[in-house]
Design a protein around this motif. Structure first.
Motif, mmCIF file in Angstrom:
data_model
loop_
_atom_site.group_PDB
_atom_site.id
_atom_site.type_symbol
_atom_site.label_atom_id
_atom_site.label_comp_id
_atom_site.label_asym_id
_atom_site.label_seq_id
_atom_site.Cartn_x
_atom_site.Cartn_y
_atom_site.Cartn_z
ATOM 1 N N THR A 62 -24.750 109.697 49.032
ATOM 2 C CA THR A 62 -24.166 109.872 50.365
ATOM 3 C C THR A 62 -22.823 110.571 50.223
ATOM 4 O O THR A 62 -21.954 110.117 49.468
ATOM 5 C CB THR A 62 -23.990 108.528 51.074
ATOM 6 N N ILE A 63 -22.674 111.678 50.946
ATOM 7 C CA ILE A 63 -21.459 112.498 50.886
ATOM 8 C C ILE A 63 -20.792 112.471 52.254
ATOM 9 O O ILE A 63 -21.413 112.831 53.259
ATOM 10 C CB ILE A 63 -21.806 113.944 50.493
ATOM 11 N N LYS A 64 -19.553 112.051 52.314
ATOM 12 C CA LYS A 64 -18.825 112.018 53.581
ATOM 13 C C LYS A 64 -18.396 113.429 53.986
ATOM 14 O O LYS A 64 -18.120 114.271 53.142
ATOM 15 C CB LYS A 64 -17.595 111.111 53.462
ATOM 16 N N ALA A 65 -18.334 113.656 55.287
ATOM 17 C CA ALA A 65 -17.824 114.915 55.834
ATOM 18 C C ALA A 65 -16.510 114.616 56.550
ATOM 19 O O ALA A 65 -16.499 113.923 57.578
ATOM 20 C CB ALA A 65 -18.830 115.532 56.799
ATOM 21 N N PHE A 73 -15.366 118.924 56.529
ATOM 22 C CA PHE A 73 -16.148 119.274 57.719
ATOM 23 C C PHE A 73 -15.717 120.660 58.192
ATOM 24 O O PHE A 73 -14.546 120.888 58.494
ATOM 25 C CB PHE A 73 -15.914 118.236 58.806
ATOM 26 N N ALA A 74 -16.657 121.603 58.221
ATOM 27 C CA ALA A 74 -16.433 123.012 58.574
ATOM 28 C C ALA A 74 -15.649 123.755 57.498
ATOM 29 O O ALA A 74 -15.143 124.848 57.746
ATOM 30 C CB ALA A 74 -15.733 123.155 59.919
ATOM 31 N N GLY A 75 -15.572 123.170 56.287
ATOM 32 C CA GLY A 75 -14.834 123.799 55.204
ATOM 33 C C GLY A 75 -15.731 124.540 54.231
ATOM 34 O O GLY A 75 -16.946 124.661 54.407
ATOM 35 N N ARG A 76 -15.119 125.037 53.166
ATOM 36 C CA ARG A 76 -15.835 125.762 52.128
ATOM 37 C C ARG A 76 -16.586 124.780 51.222
ATOM 38 O O ARG A 76 -16.275 123.593 51.160
ATOM 39 C CB ARG A 76 -14.846 126.585 51.301
ATOM 40 N N GLN A 95 -20.848 112.633 60.285
ATOM 41 C CA GLN A 95 -19.796 112.034 59.470
ATOM 42 C C GLN A 95 -20.169 111.949 58.003
ATOM 43 O O GLN A 95 -19.294 111.787 57.148
ATOM 44 C CB GLN A 95 -19.460 110.637 60.001
ATOM 45 N N SER A 96 -21.442 112.055 57.702
ATOM 46 C CA SER A 96 -21.876 112.022 56.309
ATOM 47 C C SER A 96 -23.247 112.673 56.209
ATOM 48 O O SER A 96 -23.949 112.863 57.209
ATOM 49 C CB SER A 96 -21.929 110.579 55.779
ATOM 50 N N VAL A 97 -23.622 112.994 54.972
ATOM 51 C CA VAL A 97 -24.925 113.597 54.713
ATOM 52 C C VAL A 97 -25.498 112.937 53.463
ATOM 53 O O VAL A 97 -24.775 112.669 52.497
ATOM 54 C CB VAL A 97 -24.806 115.128 54.538
ATOM 55 N N LYS A 98 -26.787 112.625 53.502
ATOM 56 C CA LYS A 98 -27.462 112.083 52.329
ATOM 57 C C LYS A 98 -28.133 113.228 51.574
ATOM 58 O O LYS A 98 -28.959 113.950 52.133
ATOM 59 C CB LYS A 98 -28.499 111.036 52.734
ATOM 60 N N LEU A 99 -27.751 113.381 50.320
ATOM 61 C CA LEU A 99 -28.327 114.406 49.466
ATOM 62 C C LEU A 99 -29.348 113.752 48.545
ATOM 63 O O LEU A 99 -29.000 112.883 47.735
ATOM 64 C CB LEU A 99 -27.238 115.089 48.637
ATOM 65 N N HIS A 100 -30.617 114.158 48.677
ATOM 66 C CA HIS A 100 -31.682 113.645 47.813
ATOM 67 C C HIS A 100 -32.079 114.747 46.840
ATOM 68 O O HIS A 100 -32.369 115.877 47.241
ATOM 69 C CB HIS A 100 -32.897 113.212 48.636
ATOM 70 N N SER A 101 -32.088 114.406 45.560
ATOM 71 C CA SER A 101 -32.442 115.354 44.500
ATOM 72 C C SER A 101 -33.650 114.820 43.753
ATOM 73 O O SER A 101 -33.718 113.627 43.435
ATOM 74 C CB SER A 101 -31.274 115.536 43.522
ATOM 75 N N ASP A 124 -4.835 119.135 54.717
ATOM 76 C CA ASP A 124 -6.190 119.238 54.176
ATOM 77 C C ASP A 124 -6.312 118.278 53.002
ATOM 78 O O ASP A 124 -6.060 118.649 51.852
ATOM 79 C CB ASP A 124 -6.480 120.675 53.733
ATOM 80 N N SER A 125 -6.682 117.059 53.303
ATOM 81 C CA SER A 125 -6.883 116.064 52.251
ATOM 82 C C SER A 125 -8.320 116.077 51.737
ATOM 83 O O SER A 125 -8.697 115.229 50.928
ATOM 84 C CB SER A 125 -6.530 114.666 52.772
ATOM 85 N N THR A 126 -9.121 117.028 52.190
ATOM 86 C CA THR A 126 -10.512 117.136 51.754
ATOM 87 C C THR A 126 -10.583 117.939 50.458
ATOM 88 O O THR A 126 -9.628 118.612 50.073
ATOM 89 C CB THR A 126 -11.375 117.833 52.823
ATOM 90 N N PRO A 127 -11.741 117.927 49.775
ATOM 91 C CA PRO A 127 -11.909 118.757 48.577
ATOM 92 C C PRO A 127 -12.322 120.198 48.885
ATOM 93 O O PRO A 127 -12.630 120.952 47.963
ATOM 94 C CB PRO A 127 -12.997 118.024 47.799
ATOM 95 N N SER A 128 -12.322 120.586 50.155
ATOM 96 C CA SER A 128 -12.752 121.921 50.562
ATOM 97 C C SER A 128 -11.566 122.807 50.925
ATOM 98 O O SER A 128 -10.609 122.342 51.550
ATOM 99 C CB SER A 128 -13.694 121.847 51.774
ATOM 100 N N ASP A 129 -11.653 124.083 50.539
ATOM 101 C CA ASP A 129 -10.756 125.084 51.097
ATOM 102 C C ASP A 129 -11.233 125.439 52.495
ATOM 103 O O ASP A 129 -12.405 125.251 52.845
ATOM 104 C CB ASP A 129 -10.746 126.347 50.234
ATOM 105 N N TYR A 130 -10.309 125.990 53.308
ATOM 106 C CA TYR A 130 -10.671 126.452 54.647
ATOM 107 C C TYR A 130 -10.226 127.899 54.829
ATOM 108 O O TYR A 130 -9.130 128.287 54.408
ATOM 109 C CB TYR A 130 -10.003 125.586 55.724
ATOM 110 N N VAL A 131 -11.095 128.685 55.463
ATOM 111 C CA VAL A 131 -10.774 130.060 55.852
ATOM 112 C C VAL A 131 -11.170 130.239 57.310
ATOM 113 O O VAL A 131 -11.780 129.355 57.916
ATOM 114 C CB VAL A 131 -11.512 131.086 54.959
#
Length: 332
Positions: free
Chosen positions: A185-188, A56-59, A161-167, A217-224
């Motif tokens: 469904t992707i958690k934020a 959330f708010a990450g890269r 808290q999450s986003v649904k990605l439809h492809s 930072d236990s998320t898969p995103s880097d933060y700047v």
């Protein structure tokens, strides 16, 4: 994996019917063989390897979507992506990028922002489509993020808290749609900030107390563009221990609002942290002799994409720690 095959468009059926009518009028009826007709119908499958979560708010986090051409003709497909999230999702909250196969650079996936009755959507179509040879497959490199704003202009409220990605695999010209589709469904998940082993009391004008400030930072995103802030009483002096073991006094910063606590940046302005990392900072805080006795708080917060106003950005705070301030005559 979801597999769907396109139905014949109505206009294609009408053309076939007209051809049949003409043949009857000419005294001959020659229907095309079913296999020959099927050869002209686009077919495809879609495989989506979306991340389970993003910061959330990450890269952004990279992933792939693979289109397989199960037909007998080389076909250019459209790749349509849309996201659905809570009404608290602001503009510039979600981004998707694609890697241009021509030069290997990341480019913005064009997304349109829409408010719905009970959700928010971002939707768009991959420019130029994806050309796949018959019987072959093409993997599209993508990345999705939840920056919650623009650089140094982070959203100060709202979220999800999450986003649904439809492809979906569609036609670039709109002549057919729904060949194949998947929804994930992707958690934020936000950064976690906390204080460890904070003493219960401190003496006004006495020795400092010591503890650890932990940023995880236990998320898969880097933060700047990150501000790791500790809020304290205005009478407090905060120091951090550097790598050489020396202690360094941090500058106290105010948001200009009377009565608000002051804050210090534990790693300075616009710091960063990589995915999966944990930063532990040794802190000591002393209170001058004029500090009012009674309870005071130490509060850890992180701000992403903070703007010109201190402590204004996408915010996540950890649990406060209460310290009892004892009079100068007390023994620590």
């Amino acid at each position: 994996m979801s597999i769907a095959r396109i139905r014949r468009p109505a206009r294609r059926t009408a053309v076939a019917a007209a051809a049949v009518g003409a043949a009857v009028l000419c005294g001959a009826l020659a229907l095309p063989a079913p296999a020959a007709f099927a050869d002209g119908v686009p077919q495809a499958t879609l495989s989506v390897e979306a991340p389970d979560s993003i910061g959330f708010a990450g890269r952004p986090v990279e992933f792939t979507e693979t289109i397989t051409n199960t037909g007998t003709q080389t076909t250019t497909y459209g790749l349509e992506l849309d996201t659905t999230s809570d009404l608290g999702t602001p503009e510039h909250a979600i981004t998707i990028d694609y890697k241009d196969p021509a030069d290997g650079t990341w480019k913005a996936f064009p997304l349109e922002f829409h408010w719905g009755d009970n959700n928010v959507t971002y939707s768009g179509l991959l420019p130029d489509g994806v050309t796949v040879p018959a019987g072959g497959e093409v993997a599209v490199a993508l990345r999705i993020g939840a920056p919650m704003g623009l650089p140094h202009d982070g959203a100060s409220n709202g979220g999800f808290q999450s986003v649904k990605l439809h492809s979906g695999v569609v036609a670039l010209d709109g002549s057919w749609a729904g060949l194949a589709q998947e929804t994930r469904t992707i958690k934020a998940e936000p950064l976690a900030t906390s204080l460890s082993e904070v003493p219960d009391a401190a003496v006004a004008g006495g020795d400092p107390i010591e503890f650890d400030a932990v940023l995880d930072d236990s998320t898969p995103s880097d933060y700047v563009n990150l501000g790791n802030v500790l809020f304290t009483d205005p009478h407090a002096t905060v120091q951090v221990r550097d790598a050489d073991g020396s202690w360094r006094v941090l500058e106290k910063v105010s948001d200009g609002i009377p009565g608000d606590p002051v804050g210090v940046y534990l790693q300075g302005h616009d710091s960063g942290i990589r995915a999966g990392e944990t930063t532990v900072t040794r802190v000591r805080v002393s209170y001058d002799a004029a500090t009012p006795t009674g309870a005071t708080q130490l509060s850890p917060c992180v701000f992403v994409n903070e703007g010109a106003t201190p402590f204004r950005g996408t915010t996540s705070c950890g649990a406060q720690s209460t310290v009892q301030i004892l009079p100068p005559t007390a023994t620590s």
